[in-house]
Design a protein around this motif. Structure first.
Motif, mmCIF file in Angstrom:
data_model
loop_
_atom_site.group_PDB
_atom_site.id
_atom_site.type_symbol
_atom_site.label_atom_id
_atom_site.label_comp_id
_atom_site.label_asym_id
_atom_site.label_seq_id
_atom_site.Cartn_x
_atom_site.Cartn_y
_atom_site.Cartn_z
ATOM 1 N N GLY A 357 41.050 36.075 37.849
ATOM 2 C CA GLY A 357 40.693 34.713 38.235
ATOM 3 C C GLY A 357 39.411 34.664 39.041
ATOM 4 O O GLY A 357 38.567 33.788 38.839
ATOM 5 N N LEU A 358 39.250 35.632 39.976
ATOM 6 C CA LEU A 358 38.012 35.666 40.765
ATOM 7 C C LEU A 358 36.806 35.939 39.882
ATOM 8 O O LEU A 358 35.727 35.363 40.085
ATOM 9 C CB LEU A 358 38.129 36.737 41.847
ATOM 10 C CG LEU A 358 39.184 36.507 42.935
ATOM 11 C CD1 LEU A 358 39.168 37.662 43.922
ATOM 12 C CD2 LEU A 358 38.958 35.179 43.642
ATOM 13 N N ALA A 359 36.964 36.845 38.911
ATOM 14 C CA ALA A 359 35.852 37.152 38.014
ATOM 15 C C ALA A 359 35.422 35.916 37.230
ATOM 16 O O ALA A 359 34.222 35.667 37.045
ATOM 17 C CB ALA A 359 36.248 38.282 37.064
ATOM 18 N N GLU A 360 36.379 35.094 36.786
ATOM 19 C CA GLU A 360 36.039 33.869 36.059
ATOM 20 C C GLU A 360 35.273 32.901 36.958
ATOM 21 O O GLU A 360 34.287 32.290 36.531
ATOM 22 C CB GLU A 360 37.317 33.212 35.547
ATOM 23 C CG GLU A 360 37.998 33.981 34.412
ATOM 24 C CD GLU A 360 39.281 33.297 33.982
ATOM 25 O OE1 GLU A 360 39.530 32.155 34.446
ATOM 26 O OE2 GLU A 360 40.034 33.903 33.202
ATOM 27 N N ARG A 361 35.715 32.755 38.179
ATOM 28 C CA ARG A 361 35.034 31.828 39.091
ATOM 29 C C ARG A 361 33.598 32.282 39.360
ATOM 30 O O ARG A 361 32.672 31.466 39.418
ATOM 31 C CB ARG A 361 35.805 31.738 40.402
ATOM 32 C CG ARG A 361 37.198 31.145 40.276
ATOM 33 C CD ARG A 361 37.841 31.035 41.646
ATOM 34 N NE ARG A 361 39.250 30.736 41.574
ATOM 35 C CZ ARG A 361 39.763 29.520 41.381
ATOM 36 N NH1 ARG A 361 38.945 28.501 41.227
ATOM 37 N NH2 ARG A 361 41.073 29.330 41.320
ATOM 38 N N LEU A 362 33.418 33.580 39.562
ATOM 39 C CA LEU A 362 32.086 34.076 39.884
ATOM 40 C C LEU A 362 31.163 34.054 38.681
ATOM 41 O O LEU A 362 29.957 33.841 38.821
ATOM 42 C CB LEU A 362 32.193 35.487 40.460
ATOM 43 C CG LEU A 362 32.750 35.520 41.886
ATOM 44 C CD1 LEU A 362 33.156 36.923 42.276
ATOM 45 C CD2 LEU A 362 31.724 34.984 42.870
ATOM 46 N N ARG A 363 31.700 34.279 37.492
ATOM 47 C CA ARG A 363 30.855 34.188 36.290
ATOM 48 C C ARG A 363 30.253 32.801 36.149
ATOM 49 O O ARG A 363 29.142 32.640 35.646
ATOM 50 C CB ARG A 363 31.657 34.552 35.048
ATOM 51 C CG ARG A 363 31.725 36.044 34.771
ATOM 52 C CD ARG A 363 32.151 36.308 33.344
ATOM 53 N NE ARG A 363 33.487 35.790 33.079
ATOM 54 C CZ ARG A 363 34.601 36.491 33.216
ATOM 55 N NH1 ARG A 363 34.539 37.743 33.644
ATOM 56 N NH2 ARG A 363 35.768 35.962 32.944
#
Length: 386
Positions: A357-363
């Motif tokens: 989930g964090l990776a999606e937000r940062l992308r």
């Protein structure tokens, strides 16, 4: 557009299967298609004595026309389920039937009749790539014009031009219907994808919201229990229980805002919450004094990173110290915990739901997430803008 879309070189139309609730619409479609066959069947089978052909020839014409009509109806209804090779064979067979019926009816001259191949051209535009349908239409017009040219008698250019409507109308109308159907399917697929994206958003946001809130509630409730069991200061226990009540109400509000898509986390508020949660868990906290220097577009994803990182330090690290470092375009959560544990302490090849989930937000803001053990021991979770 390349190979994609209606005009792609390999854009074989693929139609969605009929939904259970569309049976009535399917029946109406079959009835409408059947009505379109009344004219060619009447032309072939009418017993008005105008044809000079013998009865056997007329029977052959009628049989070929009936097969042609049945093939057209079946191709328009069920041909979409066939693989490409069988579609080509079906269209070829229908061209052959149309040619046989034309030759039996009036010899080579009828090959130049404006409507001789209209129905099979509609099938070609329905089942084959759109470019193929257009090319077949041009080829059919050329064959019909050649038949007119080689027929006895003078050639009138208006007759050759009169062949065009019989080619253009079936191909153009069928391609238009096909485009409308594909647009409807695309809309349905977009709705499905939007629903899936919304479910993913809810799952990700609820994980981020409830994970931290429930962890903090558990820690504070456990602290209050230990104080009461050890005969400690009742006021301290009551203070922790009041915090539990406040956090429960706050979590309820955050869940409502998350479901409605109106929740916007604050990095400053997350720093304050992290300080309180780490203190309740007995973990020494080293936090930045403020987050005012962080760009606005990074403040929200960094707030989620901080919440997730602190939650997992409390739950899984076994650490006694947690340090949060914050720059203009990066954030780190470090601890001195001994073990890998679950959550973000998993192997980087198998990230958990929180890291995904964090990776999606940062992308979404051109950033990335990194997680792994530190050389001197402990664990680091880093978010940065690439």
């Amino acid at each position: 557009m390349g190979d994609q879309g209606v005009w792609g070189r390999s854009a074989w139309p693929v139609w969605n299967q009929a939904r259970p609730g569309s049976r009535a619409a399917h029946i109406r479609g079959v009835v409408v298609l059947s009505l379109l066959l009344l004219w060619p069947l009447w032309e072939a089978l009418r017993p008005d004595g105008e044809w000079p052909e013998p009865t056997a020839v007329r029977i052959a014409i009628g049989a070929a026309t009936v097969l042609y009509a049945a093939g057209w109806l079946g191709a328009m209804i069920a041909g979409v389920r066939l693989p490409p090779r069988r579609r080509i064979l079906l269209v070829g067979a229908m061209f052959a039937l149309a040619a046989v019926a034309a030759l039996l009816r009036n010899g080579p001259l009828y090959l130049g009749h404006a409507g001789a191949f209209s129905f099979v051209l509609a099938v070609a535009a329905w089942l084959l790539p759109a470019r193929w349908g257009v090319l077949l239409g041009l080829g059919t017009w050329a064959v019909q014009a050649l038949a007119r040219w080689t027929a006895p008698g003078p050639v009138h250019w208006e007759d050759v031009g009169g062949l065009v409507p019989g080619i253009v109308i079936p191909v153009a109308v069928t391609l238009l219907i096909r485009l409308v159907v594909q647009l409807g399917q695309a809309r349905e697929e977009i709705e499905v994808l939007a629903a899936a994206a919304e479910r993913d958003r809810l799952a990700r946001d609820l994980h981020d919201v409830l994970g931290h809130s429930l962890t903090t509630i558990t820690v504070k409730a456990g602290l209050a229990r230990r104080v009461l069991e050890s005969g400690g200061d009742p006021e301290q226990a009551l203070a922790e229980l009041r915090d539990v009540e406040r956090l429960s109400r706050q979590a309820h509000t955050e869940v409502r805002l998350t479901v409605s898509g109106r929740r916007r986390p604050s990095l400053a508020a997350e720093l304050a919450g992290a300080r309180a949660a780490l203190r309740a868990a007995g973990i020494s906290a080293v936090l930045p004094p403020s987050a005012d220097h962080v760009p606005a577009e990074l403040a929200e994803p960094f707030a989620y990173v901080l919440r997730e990182g602190v939650t997992n330090v409390i739950q899984h690290s076994g650490a006694t110290r947690c340090e949060v470092l914050l720059g203009d375009d990066w954030l780190e959560v470090r601890d001195n915990g001994p073990g890998p544990g679950p959550g973000p302490r998993q192997d980087a090849a198998r990230p958990g739901n929180g890291l995904c989930g964090l990776a999606e937000r940062l992308r979404a803001v051109g950033g990335r997430i990194e997680a792994g053990p530190l050389p001197a021991g402990g664990f680091r979770l880093r978010a940065s803008r690439a």
